[in-house]
Design an enzyme around this catalytic site. Structure first.
Site, PDB file in Angstrom:
ATOM      1  CD  GLU A 133      -2.817  -1.349   2.371  1.00  0.00           C
ATOM      2  OE1 GLU A 133      -2.711  -0.534   3.298  1.00  0.00           O
ATOM      3  OE2 GLU A 133      -3.674  -2.255   2.360  1.00  0.00           O
ATOM      4  CG  ASN A 173      -0.470  -7.115  -1.416  1.00  0.00           C
ATOM      5  OD1 ASN A 173      -0.963  -7.822  -2.301  1.00  0.00           O
ATOM      6  ND2 ASN A 173      -1.025  -6.994  -0.215  1.00  0.00           N
ATOM      7  CG  HIS A 209      -9.864  -6.267   0.763  1.00  0.00           C
ATOM      8  ND1 HIS A 209      -9.998  -7.391   1.564  1.00  0.00           N
ATOM      9  CD2 HIS A 209      -8.565  -5.891   0.849  1.00  0.00           C
ATOM     10  CE1 HIS A 209      -8.821  -7.659   2.130  1.00  0.00           C
ATOM     11  NE2 HIS A 209      -7.941  -6.778   1.700  1.00  0.00           N
ATOM     12  CD  GLU A 238      -4.418  -8.165   1.791  1.00  0.00           C
ATOM     13  OE1 GLU A 238      -5.330  -7.547   2.373  1.00  0.00           O
ATOM     14  OE2 GLU A 238      -3.229  -7.817   1.836  1.00  0.00           O
ATOM     15  CG  ASP A 240     -12.498  -9.600   2.018  1.00  0.00           C
ATOM     16  OD1 ASP A 240     -12.451  -8.674   1.182  1.00  0.00           O
ATOM     17  OD2 ASP A 240     -11.965  -9.526   3.144  1.00  0.00           O
TER      18      ASP A 240
HETATM   19  C1  XIL Z   1      -6.044  -6.746   8.446  1.00  0.00           C
HETATM   20  C2  XIL Z   1      -6.259  -7.951   9.338  1.00  0.00           C
HETATM   21  O1  XIL Z   1      -7.123  -8.847   8.691  1.00  0.00           O
HETATM   22  C3  XIL Z   1      -6.834  -7.536  10.665  1.00  0.00           C
HETATM   23  O2  XIL Z   1      -6.896  -8.629  11.555  1.00  0.00           O
HETATM   24  C4  XIL Z   1      -5.985  -6.423  11.274  1.00  0.00           C
HETATM   25  O3  XIL Z   1      -6.604  -5.967  12.452  1.00  0.00           O
HETATM   26  C5  XIL Z   1      -5.813  -5.285  10.302  1.00  0.00           C
HETATM   27  O4  XIL Z   1      -5.267  -5.769   9.095  1.00  0.00           O
HETATM   28  N1  XIL Z   1      -5.016  -4.950   3.762  1.00  0.00           N
HETATM   29  C6  XIL Z   1      -3.941  -5.686   4.188  1.00  0.00           C
HETATM   30  C7  XIL Z   1      -4.082  -6.596   5.365  1.00  0.00           C
HETATM   31  O5  XIL Z   1      -2.901  -5.675   3.523  1.00  0.00           O
HETATM   32  O6  XIL Z   1      -2.890  -6.706   6.090  1.00  0.00           O
HETATM   33  C8  XIL Z   1      -5.190  -6.148   6.279  1.00  0.00           C
HETATM   34  O7  XIL Z   1      -5.364  -7.150   7.288  1.00  0.00           O
HETATM   35  C9  XIL Z   1      -6.458  -5.935   5.500  1.00  0.00           C
HETATM   36  C10 XIL Z   1      -6.270  -4.857   4.460  1.00  0.00           C
END
Ligand code: XIL
Length: 322
Positions: A133, A173, A209, A238, A240
């Site tokens: 990020e 990422n 996401h 990641e 969802d």
């Molecule tokens: C999130 C985790 O899932 C949580 O448990 C934590 O509190 C915060 O981070 N992008 C990312 C991940 O790269 O590391 C994040 O994970 C979600 C968003």
């Protein structure tokens, strides 16, 4: 009655990795969780354990307990292990706040951190999210402690330091850069500049996401292809799929299944060979803790019961193997 095919078995037949973000405490204490991971997935990413905050209780110490637990589980069961993440602006150690650092101090700290962490898992971690990020939502470089101290060169150094101590493939990422848009244009430009400077980067992680049926899978395909055209590998890191509660389609679990299916098809069509979901069961998802007004069921399992999204992924992987 024949046993249901596992996601893992169809993924392996296809040469495709389906992974999950893993919580070390659940892995230790919840047999149902452990079993699902073991049976259904081919890859793991420690959800938090490899982040700087959890790893660095004080400036001179490391706590590798949780990270080792997840990495060793992956190795023991022959899974691909993704490391997440060496450099990020979030989840930095609490003691950072009181630390009176200089720019040189920050650079030295980051170098030692990367050498120690990536070096420890040299032949154990297959892919590292080296930097997470670095680009802001408007496409500018995100102003972080790393950027402030070192400028854009912090990415170059981070990848070079990692490259010196690990056999893993090295990824950039980010979120919100999944389809072709202003932010992914900026990520593309950033990575092009890095490649021009001969920075050792192997790939791009698209977090994905997703919300509703966005981003559009066709736009994701175009985005994946342009990064591949730079000679890079692309992974979905990641995933969802949540829905705004006030616009919830009646059959949202079927819609969710269609979206997951479309993304796996996009992966298979473009040559992206890894899809990691950000958690295993809906109850373990980070989404409800971080966002209000979104559904709390963005993943593939409801308890230990596979959801339509799970079956959609199994079906598409099985179909493509025939
Ligand atoms: C999130 C985790 O899932 C949580 O448990 C934590 O509190 C915060 O981070 N992008 C990312 C991940 O790269 O590391 C994040 O994970 C979600 C968003």
């Amino acid at each position: 009655m024949t046993a249901r095919m596992s996601l893992r078995s169809v993924a392996e037949a296809q040469g495709f990795d389906v992974g999950a973000a893993v919580d070390a405490d659940l892995l230790r204490n919840d047999a149902g969780y452990w079993n699902l991971l073991r049976r259904e997935f081919t890859a793991v990413t420690p959800e938090n354990a490899l982040k700087m905050g959890p790893l660095r209780p004080s400036p001179d110490t490391y706590d590798f307990g949780d990270a080792d637990a997840v990495v060793n589980f992956g190795l023991e069961y022959d899974m691909t292990v993704r490391g997440h993440t060496l450099v990020w602006h979030n989840q930095t150690p609490a003691w950072f706040e009181e630390w009176e650092y200089t720019d040189e101090g920050i650079e030295g700290f980051l170098r030692d951190h990367i050498h120690t962490v990536a070096g420890r898992y040299r032949d154990k971690i297959d892919a590292w999210d080296v930097v997470n990020e670095a680009v802001a939502d408007d496409g500018s470089m995100r102003e972080t402690v790393w950027y402030d101290a070192m400028g854009e060169a912090y990415l170059d150094r981070a990848f070079e330091w990692a490259d010196g101590v690990t056999d893993a493939d090295l990824y950039y990422n980010d979120y919100g850069a999944d389809g072709v848009n202003e932010k992914s244009d900026a990520v593309y430009d950033l990575i092009t500049r890095m490649l021009d400077r001969d920075v050792p980067i192997d790939g791009v992680g698209l977090q994905l996401h997703a919300l509703h049926d966005e981003p559009d899978p066709e736009s994701i395909a175009a985005n994946v292809r342009r990064f591949e055209d730079l000679g890079l590998d692309v992974q979905i890191t990641e995933m969802d799929v949540a829905y705004p509660e006030d616009e919830l389609p009646e059959n949202h679990r079927e819609r969710q299944a269609e979206y997951y299916r479309a993304i796996v098809e996009t992966c298979l069509d473009t040559g992206c060979k890894t899809l990691v979901t950000w958690g295993v069961r809906d109850d373990d998802s980070w989404v409800p803790g971080w966002f209000s007004g979104l559904t709390d069921d963005p993943l593939l399992f409801d308890g230990s019961t596979p959801k339509p999204a799970y079956h959609a992924i199994v079906d598409v992987l099985a179909e493509r193997s025939n």
